[in-house]
Design a protein around this motif. Structure first.
Motif, PDB file in Angstrom:
ATOM      1  N   SER A 133       0.808  -1.228   0.000  1.00 56.54           N
ATOM      2  CA  SER A 133       0.000   0.000   0.000  1.00 56.54           C
ATOM      3  C   SER A 133       0.841   1.277   0.000  1.00 56.54           C
ATOM      4  CB  SER A 133      -0.961   0.023   1.205  1.00 56.54           C
ATOM      5  OG  SER A 133      -1.745  -1.131   1.221  1.00 56.54           O
ATOM      6  N   PHE A 134       1.902   1.273  -0.786  1.00 51.83           N
ATOM      7  CA  PHE A 134       2.692   2.506  -0.945  1.00 51.83           C
ATOM      8  C   PHE A 134       1.867   3.497  -1.760  1.00 51.83           C
ATOM      9  CE2 PHE A 134       5.979  -0.489   0.125  1.00 51.83           C
ATOM     10  CZ  PHE A 134       6.942   0.259   0.781  1.00 51.83           C
ATOM     11  N   ASP A 135       2.068   4.792  -1.496  1.00 46.29           N
ATOM     12  CA  ASP A 135       1.341   5.792  -2.282  1.00 46.29           C
ATOM     13  C   ASP A 135       1.842   5.822  -3.728  1.00 46.29           C
ATOM     14  OD1 ASP A 135      -0.345   6.902  -0.203  1.00 46.29           O
ATOM     15  OD2 ASP A 135       1.514   7.643   0.700  1.00 46.29           O
ATOM     16  N   TYR A 136       3.167   5.638  -3.887  1.00 46.27           N
ATOM     17  CA  TYR A 136       3.762   5.685  -5.228  1.00 46.27           C
ATOM     18  C   TYR A 136       4.892   4.666  -5.336  1.00 46.27           C
ATOM     19  CZ  TYR A 136       1.704  10.383  -5.280  1.00 46.27           C
ATOM     20  OH  TYR A 136       0.843  11.438  -5.208  1.00 46.27           O
ATOM     21  N   PHE A 137       5.246   4.360  -6.579  1.00 46.89           N
ATOM     22  CA  PHE A 137       6.507   3.656  -6.831  1.00 46.89           C
ATOM     23  C   PHE A 137       7.163   4.281  -8.052  1.00 46.89           C
ATOM     24  CE2 PHE A 137       6.254   0.780 -10.573  1.00 46.89           C
ATOM     25  CZ  PHE A 137       4.922   0.935 -10.919  1.00 46.89           C
TER      26      PHE A 137
END
Ligand code: SF4
Length: 204
Positions: free
Chosen positions: A132-136
């Motif tokens: 559940s990272f906001d971005y990669f």
């Protein structure tokens, strides 16, 4: 056809995060410590970063371990505003050779490299979605030898596939590459002279 300016897109995104007072999480795929140097110096002001070291393309194994160690040491030494964590992926070289089959003789910068970007970014996209990272995103666009448009296209396609968000980027802009060379010297970093795989080693 209008060419996208990934740096401008990133500027806008950062600006809106800063004005909202949010510090989003970012899974940053890194190919090596030198390429991560400027990228981390820059992005750690605005994101809580986890560096993801997934590079089964690297040959030989001793070189792989050397690059991992250099990456970890740099993270430990770099002064940052927001914490930077580290995850090492699997060194599953079979996946790389399977992917490269039939493209061994292609020159650097061609189709084999695009598939190599995808192999590594896919793993990052999966982890970004699971965690559940906001971005990669990836450090790869800092290199003048890497195709930023392709990287962003692949990143966005994978983001849609895994229901996560790719951070638009072209880290060579704003003298990013130059700054990475300066930081590598400042930190006495090991800078390899080939991209990473056995095929890029041969063309040296
Ligand atoms: S030259 Fe670099 S980007 Fe291309 S396949 Fe080899 S390791 Fe991957």
């Amino acid at each position: 056809m209008n060419q996208r300016n990934y740096q401008k897109e990133l500027d806008k995104l950062i600006e809106s995060q800063v004005s909202s007072g949010r510090v989003p999480t970012l899974l940053l795929h890194s190919c090596c410590a030198p390429c991560s140097s400027y990228t981390l110096e820059y992005l750690s002001q605005y994101f809580k970063i986890t560096v993801f070291y997934y590079n089964p393309n690297i040959y030989p194994e001793t070189e792989y371990h050397k690059r991992v160690q250099e990456q970890q040491q740099f993270i430990e030494r770099l002064p940052v505003k927001h914490p930077v964590a580290f995850i090492e992926g699997n060194y599953d070289t079979d996946r790389f050779y399977e992917m490269a089959r039939g493209m061994e003789q292609l020159p650097e910068g061609g189709e084999r490299c695009f598939k190599c970007y995808e192999l590594r970014l896919r793993e990052a996209a999966i982890l970004a979605a699971e965690g559940s990272f906001d971005y990669f995103t990836t450090t790869l666009s800092i290199s003048p030898l890497k195709n930023a448009a392709k990287l962003n296209e692949i990143g966005e396609r994978l983001a849609a596939e895994y229901k996560t968000v790719y951070l638009p980027s072209d880290f060579k802009k704003r003298n990013g590459y130059k700054r990475s060379v300066e930081l590598s010297e400042e930190y006495g970093m090991y800078r390899q002279n080939y991209c990473g795989c056995v095929f890029s080693l041969r063309t040296e």
